[in-house]
Enzyme design. Structure first.
Site, PDB file in Angstrom:
ATOM      1  N   ARG A  46     -12.242 121.304  58.741  1.00 54.59           N
ATOM      2  CA  ARG A  46     -13.383 122.035  58.192  1.00 54.59           C
ATOM      3  C   ARG A  46     -13.320 123.492  58.650  1.00 54.59           C
ATOM      4  NH1 ARG A  46     -16.700 117.334  59.910  1.00 54.59           N
ATOM      5  NH2 ARG A  46     -17.181 116.055  58.087  1.00 54.59           N
ATOM      6  N   GLN A  99      -8.515 119.351  65.835  1.00 52.36           N
ATOM      7  CA  GLN A  99      -7.858 118.052  65.689  1.00 52.36           C
ATOM      8  C   GLN A  99      -7.324 117.822  64.280  1.00 52.36           C
ATOM      9  OE1 GLN A  99     -10.014 115.377  69.115  1.00 52.36           O
ATOM     10  NE2 GLN A  99     -10.841 115.158  67.084  1.00 52.36           N
ATOM     11  N   ASP A 127     -19.680 121.120  61.354  1.00 54.75           N
ATOM     12  CA  ASP A 127     -20.202 121.294  59.995  1.00 54.75           C
ATOM     13  C   ASP A 127     -21.713 121.513  60.014  1.00 54.75           C
ATOM     14  OD1 ASP A 127     -20.653 118.719  60.884  1.00 54.75           O
ATOM     15  OD2 ASP A 127     -20.350 117.780  58.928  1.00 54.75           O
ATOM     16  N   ASP A 157     -22.532 109.322  71.651  1.00 58.33           N
ATOM     17  CA  ASP A 157     -23.697 110.084  72.094  1.00 58.33           C
ATOM     18  C   ASP A 157     -24.828 109.186  72.586  1.00 58.33           C
ATOM     19  OD1 ASP A 157     -24.263 109.120  69.548  1.00 58.33           O
ATOM     20  OD2 ASP A 157     -24.470 111.095  68.617  1.00 58.33           O
ATOM     21  N   HIS A 208     -27.480 120.299  59.077  1.00 58.09           N
ATOM     22  CA  HIS A 208     -26.292 119.448  59.028  1.00 58.09           C
ATOM     23  C   HIS A 208     -26.246 118.733  57.683  1.00 58.09           C
ATOM     24  CE1 HIS A 208     -23.581 116.098  60.127  1.00 58.09           C
ATOM     25  NE2 HIS A 208     -23.259 116.750  61.217  1.00 58.09           N
TER      26      HIS A 208
END
Length: 668
Positions: free
Chosen positions: A204, A233, A291, A401, A425
């Site tokens: 991205r 990555q 993003d 998370d 987002h």
């Protein structure tokens, strides 16, 4: 703080949308009146009444009034036109007093409002945890200005929640308004902390470059940033994006690009956490998605709040939709302990649109929402906590998370989803990642987190829910998803020692496996698939869009697994029996067909589902056998994972995983 030296710290300043973004005006300035919804105890416990009240809460209270873009003079100053009344009781400009009261050392705050304009009035308000509001104080300007109004406001009444805010009323002439919230704090809390921002990116480059520019170009944020780590990555590199030079110029030597293989979000964030604690110069590490669009002031607020917390605290930001920019995904998330499933709190709402119902009109937004974790789209973690409890769990994506929040909580470090700090987002509601390759990680990592943290025997309802969901996928002809879920459970049984080794390779393996099934093979051109034909019409011509009753759903749950053992209808082997849109592709509907064309949630493609009773029977046997094995071995497996947790999340274990990319150390 009596008897100790104190200093004044800025807690929050009035801010306005960057770039005059009219879509987000309601998050900063409210032109509408308050229209408070009904109290839940007035509504009572009747299910029909509660359902009706929930519908009413969603109804728009707006009149269509608009703020003119030219009224925004700069990032911190607003012009209120003659005779106009505007409220700063909004998401970004209200002061979330309940959170400061509960988690920080601050006992009272000082609101300073500066007005330029004669005859203008500032009105200070507060709300209780139930949303009821009260006028606190007022001040009227008797000169052109500038005129400062100072209000000392105690935090004592906010034990359960509530906000402070101010409204400004212009007189016969326009008035310019700016404001800030400050507090006296001990001198050892005078200096603000600094933050390492850890951004994991994967193909991205455009999103990531714009985000880096946002962070780097904000002068108010600059002193708070130590380093920005970008864990690259992908194969489409952020360095190759046309916007990257501007981002690099904005951040200068604070930017570091670290290239590594695709280790998922957990591998990317763990690298950022590791680099941060090894460097040892920042107070915090902020996990942030690539993003997103960021409100840079959010980072300042997260750091400031973290600095003044009673104990080291994870400070999360909320998530708004990038496409419906006033719509809040969730106000606070928990891991429901009996089901061991992440979700919005029971007393909260998802997809709340501040453009249709403002903060002052929604009771539920005034009660403090305590959480178990915050998504790593924006979550500030004290480096002290990382050094003590370890890095991310090595699980690629999903549940890293939430598990970390539960782990921190077990060590005495809470998480706060902090109002007034947020990013925009891509909404998850536009995806269905419970069906694609991510379904493997959803299930595997949920069970691993439960093995580590569940307080109920055998994980509570978890195993029964997994079994029922698996059967639902099987009767819906979603064999690729069912197979990945089997693989997930089998991999858990291999033990925690295998998690690091799986990181670089497991995604490729499960993708290759799932593509062997027709329901995973996507077709962009639906006309390339065979046309719909039926041996005989559906019973009474029932539409596939009809929502069944609870009784009908329970009947389908009982009969659908048995129906799968019957021979497939002959014509269905060659032709699909229906074409079903994604929003109607529920298990109870698909279970009635032997084949169907099913579209994907993103609207770009469709797949051909075909019932196969041999595949169904085989997968059902394997699934039930695994269910029984987990019931039998849960306790021993839980001990095994809990004993290994500190080792598999240690910096040393992660350094070994990163070795293929760090031994040459190709850093910018």
């Amino acid at each position: 703080m009596s008897g100790t030296a104190v200093t004044t710290r800025l807690l929050q300043r009035q801010i306005l949308p960057a770039g005059h973004d009219y879509e987000v005006f309601p998050l900063y300035i409210d032109v509408e009146d308050a229209n408070l919804d009904e109290d839940k105890y007035v509504i009572g416990g009747d299910s029909a009444a509660k359902a009706m009240a929930n519908l009413d809460r969603r109804k728009s209270t707006g009149t269509g009034r608009q703020l003119n873009a030219e009224q925004i003079l700069d990032r911190t100053r607003l012009r209120v036109d003659a005779g106009q009344r505007l409220s700063f009781g909004t998401y970004f400009n209200g002061f979330p007093a309940g959170y400061w009261r509960r988690y920080t050392i601050v006992e009272k705050v000082r609101l300073t409002v500066t007005l330029h304009g004669i005859g203008s009035t500032v009105v200070v308000n507060k709300s209780l945890a139930n949303g009821n509001s009260q006028r606190v104080d007022t001040g009227t300007s008797d000169s052109i200005g500038p005129r400062e109004f100072v209000f000392d406001l105690p935090l004592t009444p906010f034990v359960d929640g509530g906000w402070y805010w101010y409204d400004v009323v212009a007189g016969d002439e326009p008035v310019t308004v700016s404001a800030e919230w400050t507090a006296d704090v001990p001198e050892d809390r005078a200096a603000h902390g600094t933050v390492d921002i850890a951004i994991t990116t994967m193909n991205r480059p455009d999103f990531c470059s714009r985000l880096l520019q946002q962070i780097g170009e904000d002068e108010h944020l600059a002193p708070f940033i130590d380093t920005v780590f970008v864990m690259e990555q992908g194969t489409k590199l952020v360095q190759d994006d046309p916007e990257f030079p501007a981002a690099k110029d904005a951040l200068g030597d604070k930017l570091r690009i670290l290239e590594q293989g695709n280790l998922g979000g957990s591998g990317g964030y763990a690298r950022g956490q590791l680099e941060s604690i090894r460097k040892g110069t920042a107070t915090y590490a902020l996990m942030m998605d690539d993003d997103v669009e960021c409100e840079p002031e959010s980072i300042v607020r997260q750091v400031t709040f973290g600095d003044l917390c009673k104990v080291p605290t994870l400070v999360g930001g909320h998530m708004f939709s990038l496409y419906a920019r006033t719509r809040l995904h969730s106000y606070g998330e928990i891991v429901q302990p009996w089901r061991f499933l992440w979700m919005t709190r029971d007393d909260g709402h998802t997809q709340w649109d501040f453009a249709t119902r403002n903060l002052r009109s929604a009771r539920w937004l005034h009660k403090r929402a305590d959480v178990d974790f915050n998504g790593w789209f924006s979550c500030l973690i004290p480096t002290k906590v990382i050094s003590e409890i370890g890095l991310s769990l090595p699980v690629f994506i999903k549940w890293d998370d939430s598990e970390y929040g539960l782990r921190a909580k077990a060590h005495g470090y809470p998480t706060v989803s902090f109002p007034g700090a947020a990013v925009w987002h891509v909404p998850w509601s536009d995806k269905n990642d419970a069906l694609d390759w991510q379904s493997y990680f959803h299930l595997r990592n949920r069970v691993i987190a439960a093995l580590l943290h569940s307080t109920y025997p055998k994980g509570g309802r978890l195993l029964n829910e997994i079994r029922n969901n698996q059967i639902a996928h099987l009767v819906a002809m979603q064999y690729s998803t069912a197979e990945l879920r089997i693989q997930a459970l089998e991999d858990i049984l291999k033990g925690p020692e295998q998690l690091h080794a799986m990181l670089p390779t497991r995604l490729k393996e499960i993708n290759e496996l799932r593509m062997q099934f027709a329901d995973a093979q996507l077709h962009r051109d639906v006309d390339s698939l065979p046309p719909v034909r039926l041996d005989k019409p559906t019973k009474k011509g029932v539409s596939v869009t009809e929502v069944p009753s609870r009784k009908q759903t329970l009947k389908a749950a009982g009969l659908a697994p048995l129906r799968q053992l019957l021979p497939e209808r002959y014509l269905s082997r060659e032709f699909p029996e229906a074409e079903i849109p994604a929003l109607d592709a529920k298990w109870y509907r698909l279970a009635g067909f032997d084949s169907a064309i099913v579209s994907m949630n993103d609207g770009t493609s469709a797949a051909l589902y075909r019932r196969d009773r041999a595949t169904y029977a085989s997968m059902l046997r394997r699934s039930l056998a695994l269910h029984m094995q987990f019931r039998r071995d849960w306790n021993a497996l839980s001990v095994r994972y809990r004993q290994a947790l500190s080792e598999i999340t240690s910096p040393e274990a992660w350094e070994e995983t990163f070795k293929p990319w760090t031994e040459g150390d190709q850093r910018d």
